[in-house]
Design a protein around this motif. Structure first.
Motif, PDB file in Angstrom:
ATOM      1  N   HIS A 141       0.847  -1.189   0.000  1.00 39.28           N
ATOM      2  CA  HIS A 141       0.000   0.000   0.000  1.00 39.28           C
ATOM      3  C   HIS A 141       0.889   1.247   0.000  1.00 39.28           C
ATOM      4  CE1 HIS A 141      -3.044   2.924   1.211  1.00 39.28           C
ATOM      5  NE2 HIS A 141      -3.968   1.997   0.951  1.00 39.28           N
ATOM      6  N   PRO A 142       0.599   2.223  -0.865  1.00 37.93           N
ATOM      7  CA  PRO A 142       1.487   3.393  -0.993  1.00 37.93           C
ATOM      8  C   PRO A 142       1.639   4.218   0.279  1.00 37.93           C
ATOM      9  CG  PRO A 142      -0.582   3.712  -2.207  1.00 37.93           C
ATOM     10  CD  PRO A 142      -0.515   2.278  -1.812  1.00 37.93           C
ATOM     11  N   SER A 143       0.700   4.100   1.212  1.00 38.84           N
ATOM     12  CA  SER A 143       0.791   4.900   2.439  1.00 38.84           C
ATOM     13  C   SER A 143       1.701   4.260   3.484  1.00 38.84           C
ATOM     14  CB  SER A 143      -0.605   5.093   3.043  1.00 38.84           C
ATOM     15  OG  SER A 143      -1.126   3.859   3.506  1.00 38.84           O
ATOM     16  N   VAL A 144       2.170   3.025   3.229  1.00 41.10           N
ATOM     17  CA  VAL A 144       2.978   2.311   4.209  1.00 41.10           C
ATOM     18  C   VAL A 144       4.455   2.585   3.971  1.00 41.10           C
ATOM     19  CG1 VAL A 144       3.617   0.047   5.109  1.00 41.10           C
ATOM     20  CG2 VAL A 144       1.252   0.504   4.457  1.00 41.10           C
ATOM     21  N   ASP A 145       5.138   3.098   4.987  1.00 39.81           N
ATOM     22  CA  ASP A 145       6.575   3.314   4.938  1.00 39.81           C
ATOM     23  C   ASP A 145       7.260   2.112   5.585  1.00 39.81           C
ATOM     24  OD1 ASP A 145       9.261   4.049   5.757  1.00 39.81           O
ATOM     25  OD2 ASP A 145       8.741   6.114   5.267  1.00 39.81           O
ATOM     26  N   PRO A 146       8.024   1.327   4.828  1.00 40.89           N
ATOM     27  CA  PRO A 146       8.635   0.113   5.385  1.00 40.89           C
ATOM     28  C   PRO A 146       9.527   0.381   6.591  1.00 40.89           C
ATOM     29  CG  PRO A 146       8.766   0.083   2.995  1.00 40.89           C
ATOM     30  CD  PRO A 146       8.278   1.453   3.378  1.00 40.89           C
ATOM     31  N   ILE A 147      10.301   1.451   6.552  1.00 40.99           N
ATOM     32  CA  ILE A 147      11.208   1.748   7.665  1.00 40.99           C
ATOM     33  C   ILE A 147      10.418   2.124   8.917  1.00 40.99           C
ATOM     34  CG2 ILE A 147      13.158   3.118   8.442  1.00 40.99           C
ATOM     35  CD1 ILE A 147      13.748   1.219   6.107  1.00 40.99           C
ATOM     36  N   GLU A 148       9.413   2.983   8.749  1.00 44.71           N
ATOM     37  CA  GLU A 148       8.599   3.392   9.896  1.00 44.71           C
ATOM     38  C   GLU A 148       7.843   2.207  10.494  1.00 44.71           C
ATOM     39  OE1 GLU A 148       6.026   6.606   8.959  1.00 44.71           O
ATOM     40  OE2 GLU A 148       7.660   8.056   8.679  1.00 44.71           O
ATOM     41  N   PHE A 149       7.398   1.273   9.638  1.00 45.80           N
ATOM     42  CA  PHE A 149       6.674   0.115  10.145  1.00 45.80           C
ATOM     43  C   PHE A 149       7.574  -0.745  11.012  1.00 45.80           C
ATOM     44  CE2 PHE A 149       2.565  -1.964   9.383  1.00 45.80           C
ATOM     45  CZ  PHE A 149       1.838  -0.870   9.003  1.00 45.80           C
ATOM     46  N   GLY A 150       8.814  -0.938  10.578  1.00 51.71           N
ATOM     47  CA  GLY A 150       9.750  -1.706  11.378  1.00 51.71           C
ATOM     48  C   GLY A 150      10.024  -1.057  12.717  1.00 51.71           C
ATOM     49  N   GLN A 151      10.111   0.269  12.713  1.00 52.60           N
ATOM     50  CA  GLN A 151      10.344   0.995  13.962  1.00 52.60           C
ATOM     51  C   GLN A 151       9.108   0.975  14.852  1.00 52.60           C
ATOM     52  OE1 GLN A 151      11.460   4.777  12.304  1.00 52.60           O
ATOM     53  NE2 GLN A 151      13.645   4.241  12.177  1.00 52.60           N
ATOM     54  N   GLU A 152       7.931   0.980  14.216  1.00 50.80           N
ATOM     55  CA  GLU A 152       6.691   1.013  15.002  1.00 50.80           C
ATOM     56  C   GLU A 152       6.514  -0.265  15.815  1.00 50.80           C
ATOM     57  OE1 GLU A 152       1.865   0.982  14.434  1.00 50.80           O
ATOM     58  OE2 GLU A 152       3.124   1.583  12.754  1.00 50.80           O
ATOM     59  N   ILE A 153       6.855  -1.416  15.222  1.00 53.21           N
ATOM     60  CA  ILE A 153       6.680  -2.653  15.977  1.00 53.21           C
ATOM     61  C   ILE A 153       7.587  -2.668  17.194  1.00 53.21           C
ATOM     62  CG2 ILE A 153       8.385  -4.028  14.683  1.00 53.21           C
ATOM     63  CD1 ILE A 153       6.456  -6.398  15.002  1.00 53.21           C
ATOM     64  N   CYS A 154       8.774  -2.041  17.092  1.00 55.15           N
ATOM     65  CA  CYS A 154       9.670  -1.948  18.251  1.00 55.15           C
ATOM     66  C   CYS A 154       9.045  -1.069  19.332  1.00 55.15           C
ATOM     67  CB  CYS A 154      11.023  -1.378  17.831  1.00 55.15           C
ATOM     68  SG  CYS A 154      11.945  -2.442  16.705  1.00 55.15           S
ATOM     69  N   ALA A 155       8.452   0.041  18.909  1.00 57.96           N
ATOM     70  CA  ALA A 155       7.820   0.945  19.880  1.00 57.96           C
ATOM     71  C   ALA A 155       6.639   0.277  20.557  1.00 57.96           C
ATOM     72  CB  ALA A 155       7.378   2.228  19.179  1.00 57.96           C
ATOM     73  N   ARG A 156       5.816  -0.454  19.778  1.00 60.18           N
ATOM     74  CA  ARG A 156       4.665  -1.147  20.354  1.00 60.18           C
ATOM     75  C   ARG A 156       5.136  -2.224  21.323  1.00 60.18           C
ATOM     76  NH1 ARG A 156      -0.054   1.181  20.004  1.00 60.18           N
ATOM     77  NH2 ARG A 156      -1.285  -0.608  19.405  1.00 60.18           N
ATOM     78  N   TYR A 157       6.179  -2.929  20.931  1.00 55.68           N
ATOM     79  CA  TYR A 157       6.728  -3.973  21.790  1.00 55.68           C
ATOM     80  C   TYR A 157       7.192  -3.395  23.118  1.00 55.68           C
ATOM     81  CZ  TYR A 157      10.224  -7.216  23.635  1.00 55.68           C
ATOM     82  OH  TYR A 157      10.967  -8.029  24.461  1.00 55.68           O
TER      83      TYR A 157
END
Length: 436
Positions: A212-228
């Motif tokens: 999906h064009p709105s998904v930033d791969p780098i930010e998604f990887g960082q987000e899972i760390c923050a959620r964790y």
């Protein structure tokens, strides 16, 4: 070495013998294979039919195959969401007598898809975030159990909707290690590997035009760390408080809700110093709490009402002498043995409806309720109890909360709706499940 199938269930070898073990996995005929999506893997992996079951077959060397089989068995004993190990096949040879690699066999998780294939479809970003939430929950559960994954990725994780819940399951444990407890460094290293792997696979999908064009791969990887990290802190932080301050439980639940997690399971352990609260969260879909409350109590409510009532029910259950949190029915964790008087959750839930819910609702005069149904009224009373308890810094109890609510709150509420001709109220028509 002779051909051998090692399995924990004696029925599995007979079913598996019909598969063409004399052929390399890449050459298995189509008639024994099942076309299911799979993630990328360093090994050859195929889905095959064995009797009535669909199994995943992975070809690898004998030593890592046996090791992964044992690790998956260990995770199963710990109750960690992972694929079920069925067998290890060793001593394979082709028709010319040349050795073939060993095989690890696991049961295919019905209704599941690899995370990678989920991201290859057109999904709303909000759904993708919930998938990441479920993966963060899985990582936390693994680390709490002392398991360092070492290769968390979108391809090594399965996603399934199970009774309204978003759930993530571990597939590949080959690089994992099980310890009594993980250090902070081990957890952070595992988390960093997950971030790199997930961002890398999302970048692959982006390059292929499948993201999906709105998904930033780098930010998604960082987000899972923050959620964790947020979830880890909330789950592992020890909360010990004096007996009677049960409103602190509500405070913990509210913080988890603010993090985006609904508490589908909750354990409350009593100790000599007070009550220690620990949570096992689940990312749940709409209607999950409604169905659970209806099944346990017969109360048909809205979703937010059901969540609030279930939290109160679980807190009340923990105060009962015959409550057995977690584990098999009839056991009390930490007791060192069976609890002969442990009641089934349905029995305790009926008792809560009879002794707590109905008397509390009936304590509010009919002419003051307006259009509020019993579930909404009980929710309001719980909110008022929480507010008064926070102000008093101790649990004031439901009876005091009801008295204050009737005296100081309800007379000031101007309900524009007339009182229904037949105000819904629990009638006692809740079957008492037979205790077994």
């Amino acid at each position: 070495m002779a051909f051998q199938i090692s399995a924990t269930n004696p029925e599995h070898p007979a079913l598996l013998l019909e598969l063409p073990w004399q052929l390399p996995l890449e050459e298995w005929p189509e008639q024994v294979l099942v076309p299911l999506p799979r993630g990328i893997s360093r090994h050859v992996v195929r889905y095959a039919r064995a009797g009535d079951e669909v199994v995943a077959v992975k070809e690898l060397a004998e030593r890592p195959a046996v090791r992964e089989y044992e690790l998956l068995l260990g995770l199963d004993r710990l109750g960690i969401p992972a694929v079920d190990p069925l067998a290890v096949v060793t001593g394979r040879t082709d028709p010319a007598g040349e050795p073939l690699e060993s095989v690890l066999i696991t049961r295919h998780l019905g209704g599941s898809l690899p995370y990678r294939s989920m991201f290859e479809t057109t999904m709303r970003p909000a759904t993708m975030h919930r998938l990441m939430d479920a993966l963060a929950v899985l990582l936390v559960r693994l680390h709490l159990a002392g398991f360092a994954w070492g290769d968390c990725s979108l391809s090594n994780t399965l996603f399934r909707r199970d009774a309204g819940a978003y759930a993530a399951y571990l597939v590949d444990a080959e690089t994992g290690d099980l310890h009594p407890q993980l250090s902070t460094g081990q957890r952070e290293y595992d988390l960093d590997l997950a971030r790199v792997n997930i961002s890398g696979e999302l970048l692959d999908l982006e390059a292929a035009g499948a993201l999906h064009p709105s998904v930033d791969p780098i930010e998604f990887g960082q987000e899972i760390c923050a959620r964790y990290r947020g979830l880890w802190e909330e789950l592992t932080r020890t909360s010990v408080y004096p007996a009677g301050k049960y409103h602190y439980i509500d405070r913990r639940i509210r913080r988890l809700n603010d993090l985006g997690f609904d508490v589908a399971e909750m354990q409350i352990a009593s100790s000599s110093n007070g009550d220690t609260v620990t949570f096992v969260p689940k990312v749940v879909d709409a209607g999950h709490h409604q169905r659970q409350l209806l099944r346990l109590t017969g109360l048909d409510t809205e979703e937010n009402q059901a969540r609030r009532l279930l939290n109160d029910l679980e807190s009340w259950m923990a105060t009962q002498d015959d409550y057995a949190p977690g584990g098999p029915p009839g056991s009390r964790p930490g007791s060192g043995g069976e609890h002969p008087r442990a009641a089934r959750p349905e029995v305790l839930a009926h008792r809560w409806v009879r002794d707590v819910f109905r008397p509390t609702v009936r304590a509010v005069p009919q002419d003051l309720r307006g259009s509020m149904d019993p579930a909404e009224l009980y929710h309001e009373l719980l909110e008022h109890r929480w507010f008064l308890s926070e102000r008093a810094q101790h649990d004031i109890g439901l009876e005091t909360a009801v008295e204050d609510y009737v005296t100081n709150i309800l007379p000031k509420v101007h309900d524009p709706l007339p009182v229904p001709a037949e105000t819904p109220e629990p009638t006692g028509a809740y079957p008492v499940p037979e205790q077994r």
